[in-house]
Design an enzyme around this catalytic site. Structure first.
Site, PDB file in Angstrom:
ATOM      1  N   CYS A 214      44.708  25.261  58.152  1.00  0.00           N
ATOM      2  CA  CYS A 214      45.437  24.942  59.217  1.00  0.00           C
ATOM      3  C   CYS A 214      46.014  23.454  58.650  1.00  0.00           C
ATOM      4  O   CYS A 214      44.932  22.734  58.540  1.00  0.00           O
ATOM      5  CB  CYS A 214      44.917  24.801  60.593  1.00  0.00           C
ATOM      6  SG  CYS A 214      45.917  23.904  61.830  1.00  0.00           S
TER       7      CYS A 214
ATOM      8  N   ASN B  80      36.812  38.380  26.909  1.00  0.00           N
ATOM      9  CA  ASN B  80      38.163  38.397  27.078  1.00  0.00           C
ATOM     10  C   ASN B  80      39.052  39.368  26.515  1.00  0.00           C
ATOM     11  O   ASN B  80      38.617  39.666  25.168  1.00  0.00           O
ATOM     12  CB  ASN B  80      38.884  36.981  27.024  1.00  0.00           C
ATOM     13  CG  ASN B  80      39.709  36.434  28.047  1.00  0.00           C
ATOM     14  OD1 ASN B  80      39.581  36.503  28.989  1.00  0.00           O
ATOM     15  ND2 ASN B  80      40.926  35.894  27.405  1.00  0.00           N
ATOM     16  N   LEU B  81      40.227  39.665  26.898  1.00  0.00           N
ATOM     17  CA  LEU B  81      40.835  40.440  26.173  1.00  0.00           C
ATOM     18  C   LEU B  81      41.489  39.928  24.761  1.00  0.00           C
ATOM     19  O   LEU B  81      41.703  40.567  23.834  1.00  0.00           O
ATOM     20  CB  LEU B  81      42.231  40.949  27.115  1.00  0.00           C
ATOM     21  CG  LEU B  81      43.116  42.056  26.800  1.00  0.00           C
ATOM     22  CD1 LEU B  81      42.214  43.392  26.614  1.00  0.00           C
ATOM     23  CD2 LEU B  81      44.128  42.345  27.797  1.00  0.00           C
TER      24      LEU B  81
ATOM     25  N   SER C 246      42.197  32.395  31.020  1.00  0.00           N
ATOM     26  CA  SER C 246      42.722  32.096  29.566  1.00  0.00           C
ATOM     27  C   SER C 246      42.393  30.536  29.341  1.00  0.00           C
ATOM     28  O   SER C 246      42.833  30.332  28.067  1.00  0.00           O
ATOM     29  CB  SER C 246      44.304  31.916  30.114  1.00  0.00           C
ATOM     30  OG  SER C 246      44.674  31.032  31.126  1.00  0.00           O
TER      31      SER C 246
ATOM     32  N   GLN D  30      37.716  32.132  39.834  1.00  0.00           N
ATOM     33  CA  GLN D  30      39.090  31.546  40.226  1.00  0.00           C
ATOM     34  C   GLN D  30      40.169  32.235  41.020  1.00  0.00           C
ATOM     35  O   GLN D  30      41.069  31.847  41.457  1.00  0.00           O
ATOM     36  CB  GLN D  30      39.794  31.183  38.935  1.00  0.00           C
ATOM     37  CG  GLN D  30      38.948  30.051  37.957  1.00  0.00           C
ATOM     38  CD  GLN D  30      39.338  29.977  36.609  1.00  0.00           C
ATOM     39  OE1 GLN D  30      40.505  29.340  36.289  1.00  0.00           O
ATOM     40  NE2 GLN D  30      39.072  30.859  35.619  1.00  0.00           N
TER      41      GLN D  30
ATOM     42  N   ASP E 292      41.724  36.995  45.142  1.00  0.00           N
ATOM     43  CA  ASP E 292      41.517  38.404  45.861  1.00  0.00           C
ATOM     44  C   ASP E 292      40.421  38.494  46.135  1.00  0.00           C
ATOM     45  O   ASP E 292      39.240  37.586  45.989  1.00  0.00           O
ATOM     46  CB  ASP E 292      42.019  39.460  44.557  1.00  0.00           C
ATOM     47  CG  ASP E 292      41.009  39.470  43.288  1.00  0.00           C
ATOM     48  OD1 ASP E 292      39.888  39.548  43.621  1.00  0.00           O
ATOM     49  OD2 ASP E 292      41.397  39.325  42.170  1.00  0.00           O
TER      50      ASP E 292
ATOM     51  N   HIS F  74      39.320  28.754  44.092  1.00  0.00           N
ATOM     52  CA  HIS F  74      40.596  28.280  44.146  1.00  0.00           C
ATOM     53  C   HIS F  74      41.306  28.873  45.427  1.00  0.00           C
ATOM     54  O   HIS F  74      42.370  29.111  45.745  1.00  0.00           O
ATOM     55  CB  HIS F  74      41.665  28.967  43.025  1.00  0.00           C
ATOM     56  CG  HIS F  74      41.462  28.206  41.598  1.00  0.00           C
ATOM     57  ND1 HIS F  74      41.825  28.826  40.441  1.00  0.00           N
ATOM     58  CD2 HIS F  74      40.908  27.054  41.398  1.00  0.00           C
ATOM     59  CE1 HIS F  74      41.561  27.801  39.585  1.00  0.00           C
ATOM     60  NE2 HIS F  74      40.985  26.617  40.254  1.00  0.00           N
TER      61      HIS F  74
HETATM   62  P1  OAD Z   1      45.663  33.843  33.423  1.00  0.00           P
HETATM   63  O1  OAD Z   1      46.492  34.822  33.870  1.00  0.00           O
HETATM   64  O2  OAD Z   1      45.698  32.445  32.806  1.00  0.00           O
HETATM   65  O3  OAD Z   1      44.575  34.414  32.364  1.00  0.00           O
HETATM   66  C1  OAD Z   1      44.144  35.689  32.227  1.00  0.00           C
HETATM   67  C2  OAD Z   1      43.403  36.128  31.063  1.00  0.00           C
HETATM   68  O4  OAD Z   1      43.037  37.305  31.297  1.00  0.00           O
HETATM   69  C3  OAD Z   1      43.979  35.975  29.759  1.00  0.00           C
HETATM   70  O5  OAD Z   1      43.271  35.231  28.772  1.00  0.00           O
HETATM   71  C4  OAD Z   1      43.987  37.506  29.429  1.00  0.00           C
HETATM   72  O6  OAD Z   1      43.926  37.488  27.818  1.00  0.00           O
HETATM   73  C5  OAD Z   1      42.834  38.133  30.044  1.00  0.00           C
HETATM   74  N1  OAD Z   1      43.074  39.337  30.397  1.00  0.00           N
HETATM   75  C6  OAD Z   1      44.050  40.078  30.710  1.00  0.00           C
HETATM   76  N2  OAD Z   1      43.777  41.343  30.944  1.00  0.00           N
HETATM   77  C7  OAD Z   1      42.154  41.394  30.693  1.00  0.00           C
HETATM   78  C8  OAD Z   1      41.253  42.458  30.711  1.00  0.00           C
HETATM   79  N3  OAD Z   1      41.850  43.811  31.112  1.00  0.00           N
HETATM   80  N4  OAD Z   1      40.346  42.220  30.393  1.00  0.00           N
HETATM   81  C9  OAD Z   1      39.825  41.123  30.213  1.00  0.00           C
HETATM   82  N5  OAD Z   1      40.622  39.890  30.032  1.00  0.00           N
HETATM   83  C10 OAD Z   1      41.849  40.203  30.459  1.00  0.00           C
HETATM   84  O7  OAD Z   1      44.381  33.634  34.440  1.00  0.00           O
HETATM   85  P2  OAD Z   1      43.545  32.647  34.867  1.00  0.00           P
HETATM   86  O8  OAD Z   1      42.766  32.165  33.676  1.00  0.00           O
HETATM   87  O9  OAD Z   1      42.438  33.220  35.812  1.00  0.00           O
HETATM   88  O10 OAD Z   1      45.018  29.438  40.080  1.00  0.00           O
HETATM   89  O11 OAD Z   1      44.263  31.597  35.419  1.00  0.00           O
HETATM   90  C11 OAD Z   1      43.594  30.339  36.139  1.00  0.00           C
HETATM   91  C12 OAD Z   1      44.317  29.911  37.434  1.00  0.00           C
HETATM   92  O12 OAD Z   1      45.753  29.578  36.891  1.00  0.00           O
HETATM   93  C13 OAD Z   1      44.530  30.887  38.476  1.00  0.00           C
HETATM   94  O13 OAD Z   1      43.126  30.766  39.104  1.00  0.00           O
HETATM   95  C14 OAD Z   1      45.474  30.429  39.394  1.00  0.00           C
HETATM   96  C15 OAD Z   1      46.517  30.003  38.128  1.00  0.00           C
HETATM   97  O14 OAD Z   1      47.304  28.919  38.272  1.00  0.00           O
HETATM   98  C16 OAD Z   1      45.365  29.154  41.370  1.00  0.00           C
HETATM   99  O15 OAD Z   1      45.965  30.062  42.033  1.00  0.00           O
HETATM  100  C17 OAD Z   1      45.060  27.955  42.038  1.00  0.00           C
END
Ligand code: OAD
Length: 261
Positions: free
Chosen positions: A138, A223-224, A199, A112, A115, A130
């Site tokens: 464009c 996950n953390l 998350s 997702q 980067d 994503h």
């Molecule tokens: P979130 O920020 O919602 O969740 C990040 C998850 O990673 C959380 O559950 C944290 O507990 C966990 N975490 C943090 N540090 C960690 C570590 N060192 N090791 C393991 N886990 C860790 O991010 P995403 O779930 O990726 O969409 O969010 C989903 C989407 O929401 C993204 O792709 C983005 C956003 O809107 C778009 O940009 C389209």
């Protein structure tokens, strides 16, 4: 050649033990989220303050936000793109790249993340559902082009020459993620589904665990903290990705069996 085959045979027996012998694991689907890049220094979306680099995600990640305040959205993503030059892949990205290089069966890493740390670590069997910071879309011709620079200054599209139509190639809320057909197919065929650092707050990715389980996959979360959908997984391991992912990949590739032997 012989040692490689032997190594994979050993990996298979380690895996059979992991899944309780219910189903041999040949096909793996890995889903990653912002948590896998956290130890590289990139902010997750839903931190303790609920903000992403000082903004609510919805303020930035919607087509409406782009139309209402293009300078804010374009500058924000220009900064995120520039920040990639200051970070490097961490142990979790490297471990998944190793899995990609050495896993003898099918593998797909669906991220997702926007980067480029998976590919910089060397992963190839992967896709960005994503979108990507280093790509521009464009709005005039619909083309996608590799992009390293800024977009806020309204550069011309290299494909159609249109001025000012380029936007970040990011899937905003309300837009369709990329390659859903391929992902659905992979979910249906996976023997093991592993979710790392996400998350479980954003669909459709949050629902992948249920789809994979419905089709008979074993499911594992790394996950953390336990995610919103933690209870859907057969197993949840709690800790930093930089520790858990290399450990899990080592198990899949038979490291412990090899060490013991
Ligand atoms: P979130 O920020 O919602 O969740 C990040 C998850 O990673 C959380 O559950 C944290 O507990 C966990 N975490 C943090 N540090 C960690 C570590 N060192 N090791 C393991 N886990 C860790 O991010 P995403 O779930 O990726 O969409 O969010 C989903 C989407 O929401 C993204 O792709 C983005 C956003 O809107 C778009 O940009 C389209």
């Amino acid at each position: 050649m012989a040692p490689i085959l032997q190594r994979h045979d050993m990996a298979m027996s380690a895996i059979a033990a992991y899944d309780g012998g219910m189903r041999d694991i040949e096909t793996i689907l890995v889903l990653t989220g912002a948590g896998i890049s956290a130890e590289s220094g990139l902010a997750t979306f839903r931190g303790p303050d609920g903000l992403w680099e000082g903004h609510r995600v919805e303020e930035i990640c919607t087509p409406q936000a782009l139309a209402r305040n293009p300078a804010l959205v374009q500058n924000f993503y220009d900064m995120r793109r520039a920040a990639l030059a200051r970070v490097v892949p961490n142990a979790a990205h490297h471990a998944l790249a190793r899995l990609d290089a050495e896993w003898p069966g099918e593998l797909l890493i669906v991220t997702q993340n926007v980067d480029d740390l998976h590919e910089r670590a060397g992963a190839r069997r992967m896709l960005h559902m994503h979108g990507e910071l280093k790509s521009a879309l464009c709005r005039e011709c619909g083309g996608r082009v590799r992009w390293e620079g800024t977009l806020a200054d309204g550069p011309a599209c290299p494909l159609c020459g249109g001025k000012g139509g380029l936007r970040p190639d990011i899937v905003f809320f309300g837009e369709m993620p990329y390659q859903m057909e391929r992902i659905e197919e992979a979910l249906a065929g996976a023997d093991l589904f592993v979710s790392i650092g996400t998350s479980g707050a954003v669909y459709p990715a949050a629902g992948f665990v249920q789809t994979a389980r419905y089709h008979g996959a074993q499911t594992l979360e790394l996950n953390l903290d336990p995610s919103a959908g933690s209870h859907f997984f057969h197993e949840s391991r709690v800790g930093p990705a930089g520790l858990l992912v290399p450990e899990w990949v080592g198990d899949m590739l038979g490291d412990r069996v090899t060490d013991a032997g």
